[in-house]
Design a protein around this motif. Structure first.
Motif, PDB file in Angstrom:
ATOM      1  N   ARG A   1       0.842  -1.202   0.000  1.00  0.00           N
ATOM      2  CA  ARG A   1       0.000   0.000   0.000  1.00  0.00           C
ATOM      3  C   ARG A   1       0.879   1.254   0.000  1.00  0.00           C
ATOM      4  NH1 ARG A   1      -2.722  -3.563  -1.001  1.00  0.00           N
ATOM      5  NH2 ARG A   1      -4.657  -4.318  -0.067  1.00  0.00           N
ATOM      6  N   PHE A   2       0.408   2.281  -0.741  1.00  0.00           N
ATOM      7  CA  PHE A   2       1.160   3.528  -0.855  1.00  0.00           C
ATOM      8  C   PHE A   2       0.211   4.717  -0.682  1.00  0.00           C
ATOM      9  CE2 PHE A   2       3.494   0.270  -3.013  1.00  0.00           C
ATOM     10  CZ  PHE A   2       4.836   0.539  -2.758  1.00  0.00           C
ATOM     11  N   PRO A   3       0.013   5.175   0.562  1.00  0.00           N
ATOM     12  CA  PRO A   3      -0.843   6.350   0.766  1.00  0.00           C
ATOM     13  C   PRO A   3      -0.147   7.611   0.275  1.00  0.00           C
ATOM     14  CG  PRO A   3       0.153   5.676   2.841  1.00  0.00           C
ATOM     15  CD  PRO A   3       0.572   4.654   1.810  1.00  0.00           C
ATOM     16  N   PRO A   4      -0.923   8.645  -0.089  1.00  0.00           N
ATOM     17  CA  PRO A   4      -0.277   9.898  -0.500  1.00  0.00           C
ATOM     18  C   PRO A   4       0.444  10.532   0.684  1.00  0.00           C
ATOM     19  CG  PRO A   4      -2.667  10.182  -0.335  1.00  0.00           C
ATOM     20  CD  PRO A   4      -2.392   8.731  -0.123  1.00  0.00           C
ATOM     21  N   SER A   5       1.552  11.204   0.410  1.00  0.00           N
ATOM     22  CA  SER A   5       2.240  11.918   1.489  1.00  0.00           C
ATOM     23  C   SER A   5       1.379  13.100   1.928  1.00  0.00           C
ATOM     24  CB  SER A   5       3.600  12.430   1.006  1.00  0.00           C
ATOM     25  OG  SER A   5       3.420  13.451   0.033  1.00  0.00           O
ATOM     26  N   ALA A   6       1.572  13.531   3.161  1.00  0.00           N
ATOM     27  CA  ALA A   6       0.806  14.677   3.684  1.00  0.00           C
ATOM     28  C   ALA A   6       1.057  15.913   2.829  1.00  0.00           C
ATOM     29  CB  ALA A   6       1.198  14.937   5.134  1.00  0.00           C
ATOM     30  N   GLU A   7       2.306  16.051   2.370  1.00  0.00           N
ATOM     31  CA  GLU A   7       2.670  17.211   1.550  1.00  0.00           C
ATOM     32  C   GLU A   7       1.925  17.183   0.214  1.00  0.00           C
ATOM     33  OE1 GLU A   7       6.732  19.168  -0.404  1.00  0.00           O
ATOM     34  OE2 GLU A   7       6.770  17.147   0.419  1.00  0.00           O
ATOM     35  N   PHE A   8       1.886  16.005  -0.438  1.00  0.00           N
ATOM     36  CA  PHE A   8       1.195  15.888  -1.725  1.00  0.00           C
ATOM     37  C   PHE A   8      -0.304  16.109  -1.549  1.00  0.00           C
ATOM     38  CE2 PHE A   8      -0.714  14.200  -5.472  1.00  0.00           C
ATOM     39  CZ  PHE A   8       0.228  14.326  -6.477  1.00  0.00           C
TER      40      PHE A   8
END
Length: 651
Positions: free
Chosen positions: A14-21
């Motif tokens: 799984r690859f959640p979006p980074s907070a920055e993105f």
């Protein structure tokens, strides 16, 4: 026996979006909630915010003549005005619209002001040649800026273009010219491919001379690109530059009804009469612009976008020409192949233009995997922030390689499912919202309703598979097959009546996300189990010795069909074992990964696979080889010799 497609592979990464993105993302979760609350209201808002309307619409959808939809049909707009003039009028004229990169390394740059002026000039040329609204223009060109200019000039005057991929034969071109009854052909003398010029004008000449020579075409407009010698028919043939000489760059764009035809695009791989998919204006442009902006997280004032597709395919229409330019994007248009003049050509282009969004096909990604990570490792790819995938399901291992090697381990990948017929992306992640799963297309885009059903049309639950259908009309949907309403009904609507049948198998995982399983005719029936070729291919490519794999079902007296695999090994592993040893290892690997039911009866180690010029593997031809039949039509292949080499290995 159940008619549902068995799903046996499981992917846990799984690859959640980074907070920055996520914080800067264009597409936010509110798009889903808004579209679920009021679907038509959602599309009403997108059409008004994304496009300029010469005459505002008051009606969003008319579905009374199903299966032919009418979207925004009492409104009027001009596609070229939306892609060009309004950006100039709103102060973006100096922004680069197109970086045109030739295969030999020559470069041309068009700002929005320059592109607008050129399209106006060519629109006036078309009018001077007697082309008017509703007339058809056939386009047979290399991937050069003039191809984009021609499409936009056609749209500007309300003509209907049909782009024929520049690799198709004279017969294929002629059948499309005849079906569309084209008045004008726009071509080039030739274009660059793999380090040399391939001729185009001679193919047009041969097409127009076929069938006794009579045709609806009155003129052929020719761009000088390859500098190759060409025959000339006086009175019919005109050089592009001569036609434009002295022509004014002034043309007022008039609005056309939202349901005015924009283009016909013939689907590849069909037998017999070509199947011309018809798309119209307002709904198509709305969905192309919406998906391009939100799925690729487009920040038009800072991104450099590159879709590697040819304009001969639907991806080139929606995500090279209409979507990006409607959104005021800056993009790269590249003429050549990924490996000319060297295997790092694409990565060199990304470094040169600081490309930040790359949209390409799994076939290309797997080809790069085969060559090794050392080649992209020589180039600075740090500008990349979003990656996209299109054309077929991407197997998880290719996804991970794309993410880690090209995306630096940080760029989200949007895996997109859609078709020539859908006009625009239908299933994809929103990169700032969705937790990504390698290999899954994931969720329908906001405003689109998709279901997975069994053969009787009964919706399926989580953890089950079946047939992919689109349950509600969508803005960019095809409006028919050109000149053949009966075929339109039979092909897409007869199976389930009120639902569009896409011809693809799919499954839900335990979270309700969608995994595409490939074409239903790529589903094998092995001992009563319906197995997806895509899942077995994915398992094969998951082994570290494999670069690429194609799986077909071959007739078998015992099991109905047997699984037969054709595999290309990575260059670094070709000498590690004999083909027989590699075959045995891979048969066991599939059995371990999926189960004994999916173990291939045969694994053939080959050097190449038969591919169309759009990069799709022609599994139908491999099935001919596996079953010992005479090989079918090979006209769309890049290299017809591949099949004879494979046949010699198999038999």
């Amino acid at each position: 026996m159940s008619n549902n497609i068995d799903n046996l592979l499981h992917e846990e990464r799984r690859f959640p979006p980074s907070a920055e993105f996520a914080a800067q993302a264009v597409g936010q979760a509110s798009l889903y909630t808004d579209s679920k609350k009021d679907r038509l209201g959602f599309w009403d808002k997108q059409a008004k915010e994304l496009l300029h309307w010469h005459k505002p619409f008051t009606r969003v959808l008319d579905w009374s003549d199903a299966p032919v939809a009418k979207w925004f049909d009492d409104g009027e707009l001009n596609v070229a005005y939306n892609c060009l003039d309004r950006h100039v009028l709103e102060g973006r004229g100096d922004r680069v619209a197109i970086y045109g990169e030739g295969e030999p390394g020559d470069q041309r740059v068009y700002t929005y002001s320059e592109l607008t002026a050129e399209v106006k000039r060519v629109a006036n040329v078309f009018l001077s040649l007697g082309v008017t609204a509703g007339d058809r223009i056939a386009i047979y060109m290399p991937m050069i800026p003039e191809a984009v200019i021609t499409m936009l000039a056609s749209a500007r005057i309300g003509a209907v273009h049909t782009v024929v991929f520049g690799g198709f034969s004279a017969d294929s071109l002629r059948s499309r010219i005849d079906d569309a009854e084209a008045k004008l052909v726009v071509t080039a003398d030739g274009g660059w491919r793999k380090g040399k010029v391939f001729p185009l004008k001679p193919t047009v000449d041969a097409a127009l001379e076929a069938n006794g020579g009579g045709s609806t075409v009155t003129n052929v407009l020719v761009v000088k690109r390859g500098e190759n010698e060409v025959a000339w028919t006086e009175g019919r043939d005109i050089w592009w530059d001569d036609a434009k000489a002295g022509v004014e760059a002034e043309h007022v764009a008039q609005g056309f009804p939202a349901e005015h035809p924009l283009f016909i695009l013939y689907t590849s791989g069909t037998t017999g009469k070509p199947k011309g998919i018809l798309h119209t204006t307002g709904g198509y442009l709305t969905q192309a612009a919406f998906t391009h902006k939100n799925i690729f997280d487009l920040h038009a004032d800072s991104d450099v976008y590159w879709c590697t597709a040819d304009v001969g395919w639907i991806t080139g229409h929606s995500y090279v020409v209409y979507g990006p330019l409607a959104n005021g994007a800056t993009q790269v248009v590249y003429e050549g192949t990924p490996d000319a003049p060297h295997p790092g050509r694409w990565w060199e282009i990304i470094e040169k233009y600081k490309v930040s969004i790359l949209y390409t096909a799994p076939t290309a990604i797997r080809s790069f995997m085969k060559l090794g990570r050392e080649i992209p490792g020589k180039f600075d790819l740090s500008s990349i922030r979003v990656l996209g995938s299109v054309g077929e399901p991407i197997n998880p291992e290719a996804w991970i390689w794309y993410h880690d090697i090209i995306g630096g381990g940080k760029a989200p990948i949007v895996d997109t499912w859609w078709q020539t017929e859908t006009g625009a992306i239908m299933i994809a992640a929103l990169p700032g919202v969705t937790t990504l799963k390698p290999g899954s297309a994931q969720v329908p885009i906001p405003g689109v309703v998709i279901d997975i059903v069994d053969e009787q049309g009964v919706p399926q639950d989580k953890n089950s598979g079946g047939l992919l259908v689109i349950s509600e009309p969508w803005p960019a949907m095809l409006r028919g097959i050109w000149g053949d309403p009966v075929r339109f009904q039979e092909t897409y609507w007869d199976k389930f009546g009120d639902k569009y049948f896409a011809g693809d198998g799919a499954r839900y995982d335990r979270d309700g996300d969608i995994w595409l399983l490939g074409r239903v005719d790529d589903v094998m029936n092995v001992s009563g189990h319906r197995l997806s070729t895509a899942e077995i291919e994915s398992a094969l490519v998951g082994n570290n010795i494999v670069a690429e794999a194609a799986v077909v079902g071959a007739a078998d007296e015992t099991t109905g069909q047997a699984v037969v695999a054709f595999v290309i090994l990575k260059k670094s592993h070709v000498d590690d074992q004999t083909p027989e040893e590699a075959s045995a290892l891979l048969r066991k690997h599939v059995s371990d990964q999926i189960g004994a039911i999916a173990r291939p009866s045969k694994v053939y180690i080959v050097e190449e696979l038969p591919k169309t010029r759009s990069g799709k593997i022609m599994r139908r031809l491999l099935q001919d080889v596996a079953e010992g039949r005479e090989i079918g039509d090979t006209t769309t292949l890049t290299d017809t010799g591949v099949l004879s080499i494979i046949s010699a290995q198999v038999h």
